[in-house]
Design a protein around this motif. Structure first.
Motif, PDB file in Angstrom:
ATOM      1  N   ILE A  81      73.782   1.405  46.150  1.00 12.55           N
ATOM      2  CA  ILE A  81      74.190   2.758  45.749  1.00 12.55           C
ATOM      3  C   ILE A  81      75.229   2.676  44.627  1.00 12.55           C
ATOM      4  CG2 ILE A  81      75.371   4.860  46.518  1.00 12.55           C
ATOM      5  CD1 ILE A  81      72.472   4.614  47.483  1.00 12.55           C
ATOM      6  N   THR A  82      76.098   1.687  44.699  1.00 14.11           N
ATOM      7  CA  THR A  82      77.089   1.496  43.631  1.00 14.11           C
ATOM      8  C   THR A  82      76.395   1.181  42.316  1.00 14.11           C
ATOM      9  OG1 THR A  82      78.701   0.715  45.250  1.00 14.11           O
ATOM     10  CG2 THR A  82      79.131   0.190  42.942  1.00 14.11           C
ATOM     11  N   VAL A  83      75.413   0.291  42.348  1.00 14.28           N
ATOM     12  CA  VAL A  83      74.637  -0.035  41.139  1.00 14.28           C
ATOM     13  C   VAL A  83      73.969   1.233  40.598  1.00 14.28           C
ATOM     14  CG1 VAL A  83      72.576  -1.254  40.309  1.00 14.28           C
ATOM     15  CG2 VAL A  83      74.294  -2.472  41.654  1.00 14.28           C
ATOM     16  N   TYR A  84      73.354   1.995  41.476  1.00 15.81           N
ATOM     17  CA  TYR A  84      72.691   3.243  41.078  1.00 15.81           C
ATOM     18  C   TYR A  84      73.696   4.212  40.446  1.00 15.81           C
ATOM     19  CZ  TYR A  84      70.278   7.709  41.620  1.00 15.81           C
ATOM     20  OH  TYR A  84      69.729   8.936  41.393  1.00 15.81           O
ATOM     21  N   SER A  85      74.865   4.361  41.053  1.00  8.07           N
ATOM     22  CA  SER A  85      75.871   5.309  40.566  1.00  8.07           C
ATOM     23  C   SER A  85      76.470   4.880  39.230  1.00  8.07           C
ATOM     24  CB  SER A  85      76.984   5.470  41.611  1.00  8.07           C
ATOM     25  OG  SER A  85      76.461   5.974  42.806  1.00  8.07           O
ATOM     26  N   ASN A  87      75.041   2.967  37.034  1.00  6.44           N
ATOM     27  CA  ASN A  87      73.989   3.138  36.033  1.00  6.44           C
ATOM     28  C   ASN A  87      73.877   4.607  35.623  1.00  6.44           C
ATOM     29  OD1 ASN A  87      71.919   2.140  34.321  1.00  6.44           O
ATOM     30  ND2 ASN A  87      70.406   2.951  35.748  1.00  6.44           N
ATOM     31  N   ALA A  88      74.005   5.526  36.572  1.00  6.95           N
ATOM     32  CA  ALA A  88      73.962   6.951  36.250  1.00  6.95           C
ATOM     33  C   ALA A  88      75.132   7.337  35.342  1.00  6.95           C
ATOM     34  CB  ALA A  88      73.976   7.787  37.530  1.00  6.95           C
ATOM     35  N   LEU A  89      76.313   6.784  35.617  1.00  7.34           N
ATOM     36  CA  LEU A  89      77.478   7.038  34.769  1.00  7.34           C
ATOM     37  C   LEU A  89      77.238   6.506  33.363  1.00  7.34           C
ATOM     38  CD1 LEU A  89      80.423   8.046  34.525  1.00  7.34           C
ATOM     39  CD2 LEU A  89      81.118   5.716  35.152  1.00  7.34           C
ATOM     40  N   ARG A  90      76.691   5.307  33.282  1.00  9.02           N
ATOM     41  CA  ARG A  90      76.390   4.716  31.972  1.00  9.02           C
ATOM     42  C   ARG A  90      75.401   5.581  31.204  1.00  9.02           C
ATOM     43  NH1 ARG A  90      73.296  -1.020  30.886  1.00  9.02           N
ATOM     44  NH2 ARG A  90      71.640   0.012  32.024  1.00  9.02           N
ATOM     45  N   MET A  91      74.380   6.097  31.884  1.00  6.65           N
ATOM     46  CA  MET A  91      73.410   6.984  31.214  1.00  6.65           C
ATOM     47  C   MET A  91      74.087   8.273  30.752  1.00  6.65           C
ATOM     48  SD  MET A  91      69.809   6.492  33.275  1.00  6.65           S
ATOM     49  CE  MET A  91      70.445   6.759  34.912  1.00  6.65           C
ATOM     50  N   PHE A  92      75.016   8.779  31.545  1.00  6.87           N
ATOM     51  CA  PHE A  92      75.761   9.971  31.135  1.00  6.87           C
ATOM     52  C   PHE A  92      76.562   9.685  29.871  1.00  6.87           C
ATOM     53  CE2 PHE A  92      79.879  12.121  31.095  1.00  6.87           C
ATOM     54  CZ  PHE A  92      79.449  13.427  30.884  1.00  6.87           C
ATOM     55  N   TYR A  93      77.277   8.555  29.842  1.00  6.16           N
ATOM     56  CA  TYR A  93      78.054   8.198  28.655  1.00  6.16           C
ATOM     57  C   TYR A  93      77.167   8.160  27.417  1.00  6.16           C
ATOM     58  CZ  TYR A  93      82.062   6.534  31.477  1.00  6.16           C
ATOM     59  OH  TYR A  93      83.134   6.416  32.319  1.00  6.16           O
ATOM     60  N   ARG A  94      76.005   7.558  27.557  1.00  9.41           N
ATOM     61  CA  ARG A  94      75.130   7.432  26.392  1.00  9.41           C
ATOM     62  C   ARG A  94      74.600   8.798  25.967  1.00  9.41           C
ATOM     63  NH1 ARG A  94      70.052   3.376  25.106  1.00  9.41           N
ATOM     64  NH2 ARG A  94      69.924   3.957  22.913  1.00  9.41           N
ATOM     65  N   SER A  95      74.186   9.607  26.909  1.00 14.35           N
ATOM     66  CA  SER A  95      73.668  10.921  26.534  1.00 14.35           C
ATOM     67  C   SER A  95      74.784  11.802  25.989  1.00 14.35           C
ATOM     68  CB  SER A  95      72.975  11.592  27.718  1.00 14.35           C
ATOM     69  OG  SER A  95      73.887  11.882  28.747  1.00 14.35           O
ATOM     70  N   PHE A  96      76.009  11.601  26.447  1.00 17.90           N
ATOM     71  CA  PHE A  96      77.148  12.376  25.979  1.00 17.90           C
ATOM     72  C   PHE A  96      77.563  11.972  24.564  1.00 17.90           C
ATOM     73  CE2 PHE A  96      81.661  13.285  25.545  1.00 17.90           C
ATOM     74  CZ  PHE A  96      81.742  14.590  26.008  1.00 17.90           C
TER      75      PHE A  96
END
Length: 143
Positions: A81-85, A87-96
């Motif tokens: 779940i930590t890996v998933y979370s 990764n989701a944060l990293r995707m947010f940073y990139r889309s932001f």
């Protein structure tokens, strides 16, 4: 005896080191994001993700024989779940920060100056994956 030492001691060292490293990098990532250093926050989040993936790798390496699939019950550590979370944060940073086309950071930091002025948009439309972009930016920023 060697396997037992590896499974009991080295596993713990790998697991705790990668978790502590991942947490420290995650904190630095959030700090960079709050300072509006978005590409650096993305790289630090990627490094954090890779550290937590190392913890998963350590868990998998310690599973064999009667202990095969032991860490399938990961709800005590929640590494998956930590890996998933993260990764989701990293995707947010990139889309932001990397604009809707996912090409701004590539153009700004990785593309040679000679190509920045004139380039055919359709030859550079395949944006790099998150891991590829993070590794290349990591090298560019000396992180």
């Amino acid at each position: 005896m060697r396997r037992r030492f590896r499974d009991l001691m080295l596993f713990q060292v790998r697991f705790h080191r990668s978790g502590a490293t991942g947490l420290a990098l995650l904190c630095r990532s959030i700090d960079a994001f709050l300072r509006k250093c978005y590409p650096q926050a993305f790289v630090l989040a990627s490094q954090s993700l890779w550290a937590f993936e190392e913890a998963l790798s350590a868990m998998t390496a310690a599973e064999h024989g009667k202990w095969r699939n032991f860490f399938r019950a990961d709800w005590l550590t929640n590494v998956r779940i930590t890996v998933y979370s993260v990764n989701a944060l990293r995707m947010f940073y990139r889309s932001f920060g990397d604009n809707p086309d996912y090409f701004l950071w590539h153009k700004q930091f990785l593309m040679p100056e000679s190509e920045k002025k004139i380039y055919l948009e359709n030859t550079h439309r395949n944006p790099p994956s998150d891991d590829d972009l993070a590794r290349r930016l990591q090298e560019c920023f000396g992180m």
